[in-house]
Write a protein that holds these residues in place. Structure first.
Motif, PDB file in Angstrom:
ATOM      1  N   VAL A   5       0.860  -1.185   0.000  1.00 54.20           N
ATOM      2  CA  VAL A   5       0.000   0.000   0.000  1.00 54.20           C
ATOM      3  C   VAL A   5       0.897   1.236   0.000  1.00 54.20           C
ATOM      4  N   PRO A   6       1.125   1.825  -1.178  1.00 55.19           N
ATOM      5  CA  PRO A   6       1.902   3.069  -1.230  1.00 55.19           C
ATOM      6  C   PRO A   6       1.070   4.195  -0.630  1.00 55.19           C
ATOM      7  N   MET A  14      -5.342   7.342   2.226  1.00 55.50           N
ATOM      8  CA  MET A  14      -5.911   6.850   3.481  1.00 55.50           C
ATOM      9  C   MET A  14      -7.065   5.883   3.200  1.00 55.50           C
ATOM     10  N   SER A  15      -7.821   6.155   2.153  1.00 54.12           N
ATOM     11  CA  SER A  15      -8.887   5.224   1.756  1.00 54.12           C
ATOM     12  C   SER A  15      -8.300   3.890   1.309  1.00 54.12           C
ATOM     13  N   ALA A  16      -7.147   3.940   0.641  1.00 52.31           N
ATOM     14  CA  ALA A  16      -6.476   2.709   0.208  1.00 52.31           C
ATOM     15  C   ALA A  16      -6.013   1.902   1.421  1.00 52.31           C
ATOM     16  N   VAL A  17      -5.530   2.589   2.448  1.00 55.02           N
ATOM     17  CA  VAL A  17      -5.112   1.907   3.676  1.00 55.02           C
ATOM     18  C   VAL A  17      -6.306   1.182   4.305  1.00 55.02           C
ATOM     19  N   GLU A  18      -7.418   1.888   4.444  1.00 51.84           N
ATOM     20  CA  GLU A  18      -8.640   1.284   5.007  1.00 51.84           C
ATOM     21  C   GLU A  18      -9.079   0.077   4.185  1.00 51.84           C
ATOM     22  N   HIS A  19      -9.089   0.248   2.873  1.00 53.25           N
ATOM     23  CA  HIS A  19      -9.520  -0.825   1.973  1.00 53.25           C
ATOM     24  C   HIS A  19      -8.628  -2.050   2.135  1.00 53.25           C
ATOM     25  N   ALA A  20      -7.332  -1.848   2.168  1.00 50.08           N
ATOM     26  CA  ALA A  20      -6.396  -2.966   2.297  1.00 50.08           C
ATOM     27  C   ALA A  20      -6.580  -3.681   3.631  1.00 50.08           C
ATOM     28  N   ALA A  21      -6.762  -2.922   4.693  1.00 52.53           N
ATOM     29  CA  ALA A  21      -6.938  -3.523   6.018  1.00 52.53           C
ATOM     30  C   ALA A  21      -8.197  -4.377   6.078  1.00 52.53           C
ATOM     31  N   GLU A  22      -9.262  -3.914   5.441  1.00 50.39           N
ATOM     32  CA  GLU A  22     -10.530  -4.642   5.463  1.00 50.39           C
ATOM     33  C   GLU A  22     -10.561  -5.799   4.462  1.00 50.39           C
ATOM     34  N   GLU A  62       7.707   9.293   8.748  1.00 48.11           N
ATOM     35  CA  GLU A  62       7.536   8.598  10.033  1.00 48.11           C
ATOM     36  C   GLU A  62       6.279   9.084  10.742  1.00 48.11           C
ATOM     37  N   GLU A  63       6.022  10.383  10.703  1.00 47.23           N
ATOM     38  CA  GLU A  63       4.801  10.924  11.297  1.00 47.23           C
ATOM     39  C   GLU A  63       3.567  10.369  10.583  1.00 47.23           C
ATOM     40  N   LEU A  64       3.649  10.274   9.272  1.00 47.97           N
ATOM     41  CA  LEU A  64       2.550   9.722   8.493  1.00 47.97           C
ATOM     42  C   LEU A  64       2.296   8.265   8.885  1.00 47.97           C
ATOM     43  N   PHE A  65       3.356   7.476   9.008  1.00 45.85           N
ATOM     44  CA  PHE A  65       3.203   6.077   9.415  1.00 45.85           C
ATOM     45  C   PHE A  65       2.554   5.969  10.793  1.00 45.85           C
ATOM     46  N   GLU A  66       2.909   6.861  11.711  1.00 47.10           N
ATOM     47  CA  GLU A  66       2.309   6.836  13.046  1.00 47.10           C
ATOM     48  C   GLU A  66       0.806   7.081  12.979  1.00 47.10           C
ATOM     49  N   GLU A  67       0.394   8.022  12.126  1.00 46.21           N
ATOM     50  CA  GLU A  67      -1.033   8.306  11.958  1.00 46.21           C
ATOM     51  C   GLU A  67      -1.774   7.083  11.410  1.00 46.21           C
ATOM     52  N   VAL A  68      -1.157   6.424  10.452  1.00 43.09           N
ATOM     53  CA  VAL A  68      -1.810   5.313   9.773  1.00 43.09           C
ATOM     54  C   VAL A  68      -1.906   4.072  10.672  1.00 43.09           C
ATOM     55  N   THR A  69      -0.998   3.931  11.620  1.00 49.90           N
ATOM     56  CA  THR A  69      -1.052   2.744  12.480  1.00 49.90           C
ATOM     57  C   THR A  69      -2.340   2.697  13.287  1.00 49.90           C
ATOM     58  N   ASP A  70      -2.976   3.849  13.506  1.00 48.84           N
ATOM     59  CA  ASP A  70      -4.275   3.859  14.190  1.00 48.84           C
ATOM     60  C   ASP A  70      -5.310   3.052  13.413  1.00 48.84           C
ATOM     61  N   VAL A  71      -5.266   3.159  12.096  1.00 55.13           N
ATOM     62  CA  VAL A  71      -6.204   2.404  11.252  1.00 55.13           C
ATOM     63  C   VAL A  71      -6.020   0.915  11.477  1.00 55.13           C
ATOM     64  N   ILE A 104      -1.130  -4.768  -5.170  1.00 52.55           N
ATOM     65  CA  ILE A 104      -0.899  -3.373  -4.781  1.00 52.55           C
ATOM     66  C   ILE A 104      -2.258  -2.704  -4.618  1.00 52.55           C
ATOM     67  N   VAL A 105      -2.428  -1.974  -3.525  1.00 50.43           N
ATOM     68  CA  VAL A 105      -3.631  -1.169  -3.299  1.00 50.43           C
ATOM     69  C   VAL A 105      -3.153   0.270  -3.216  1.00 50.43           C
ATOM     70  N   ILE A 106      -3.597   1.099  -4.162  1.00 54.30           N
ATOM     71  CA  ILE A 106      -3.101   2.472  -4.258  1.00 54.30           C
ATOM     72  C   ILE A 106      -4.262   3.455  -4.356  1.00 54.30           C
ATOM     73  N   GLY A 107      -4.090   4.602  -3.742  1.00 52.89           N
ATOM     74  CA  GLY A 107      -5.097   5.651  -3.832  1.00 52.89           C
ATOM     75  C   GLY A 107      -4.960   6.423  -5.130  1.00 52.89           C
ATOM     76  N   SER A 108      -6.080   6.911  -5.616  1.00 51.83           N
ATOM     77  CA  SER A 108      -6.085   7.753  -6.809  1.00 51.83           C
ATOM     78  C   SER A 108      -6.478   9.156  -6.372  1.00 51.83           C
ATOM     79  N   HIS A 109      -6.197  10.126  -7.204  1.00 54.28           N
ATOM     80  CA  HIS A 109      -6.598  11.490  -6.877  1.00 54.28           C
ATOM     81  C   HIS A 109      -8.105  11.611  -6.919  1.00 54.28           C
ATOM     82  N   GLY A 110      -8.671  12.303  -5.942  1.00 57.63           N
ATOM     83  CA  GLY A 110     -10.098  12.600  -5.983  1.00 57.63           C
ATOM     84  C   GLY A 110     -10.321  13.773  -6.891  1.00 57.63           C
TER      85      GLY A 110
END
Length: 138
Positions: A5-6, A14-22, A62-71, A104-110
């Motif tokens: 998940v890039p 962030m939507s890609a992260v959620e999708h991959a986790a689920e 690293e800050e971004l990774f910390e935020e994403v670990t909550d998901v 690979i699960v990747i986000g696209s531009h909205g």
């Protein structure tokens, strides 16, 4: 089996992260952040400050990774994180090839309007070049 998940700090990522986790509860997940230091935006002095620019972007990753670990905590999952420097699309594809990634699960531009059917340039190039299936999440 591994899922890549890039991520960056965008909503689609962030939507890609959620999708991959689920969607892939039983697979190893790797979050990848690619630092693409665009020194042209820093002017001529950037050539002398390249290392500092990259280090600053590593800290932001690293800050971004910390935020994403909550998901992943809400899904009772752990993930591997990687940060590399390079061209984003090329680096994502090479990482997938070299690390035995299966998906690979990747986000696209909205986007809105007519451009909505187009993928972001990084996502589009990953879809075209990836050696594995790619899921694009908006």
């Amino acid at each position: 089996m591994a899922v890549l998940v890039p991520i960056d700090d965008s909503e689609p990522a962030m939507s890609a992260v959620e999708h991959a986790a689920e969607t892939f509860p039983d697979r190893d997940l790797t979050l990848l952040h690619v630092i693409s230091p665009n020194t042209s935006m820093y002017g001529e002095a950037a050539a002398f400050a390249y290392d500092e620019i990259v280090e600053s972007q590593r800290e932001a990753a690293e800050e971004l990774f910390e935020e994403v670990t909550d998901v992943f905590a809400t899904h009772d999952r752990s993930v591997t994180t990687e940060t590399i420097v390079g061209d984003p699309a090329r680096s994502i594809v090479e990482f997938a090839e070299n690390e035995g990634v299966d998906h690979i699960v990747i986000g696209s531009h909205g986007r809105s309007g007519a451009s909505r059917v187009l993928l972001g340039s990084v996502a589009e190039r990953v879809v075209r070049r990836a050696p594995v299936p790619v899921t694009v999440v908006r």
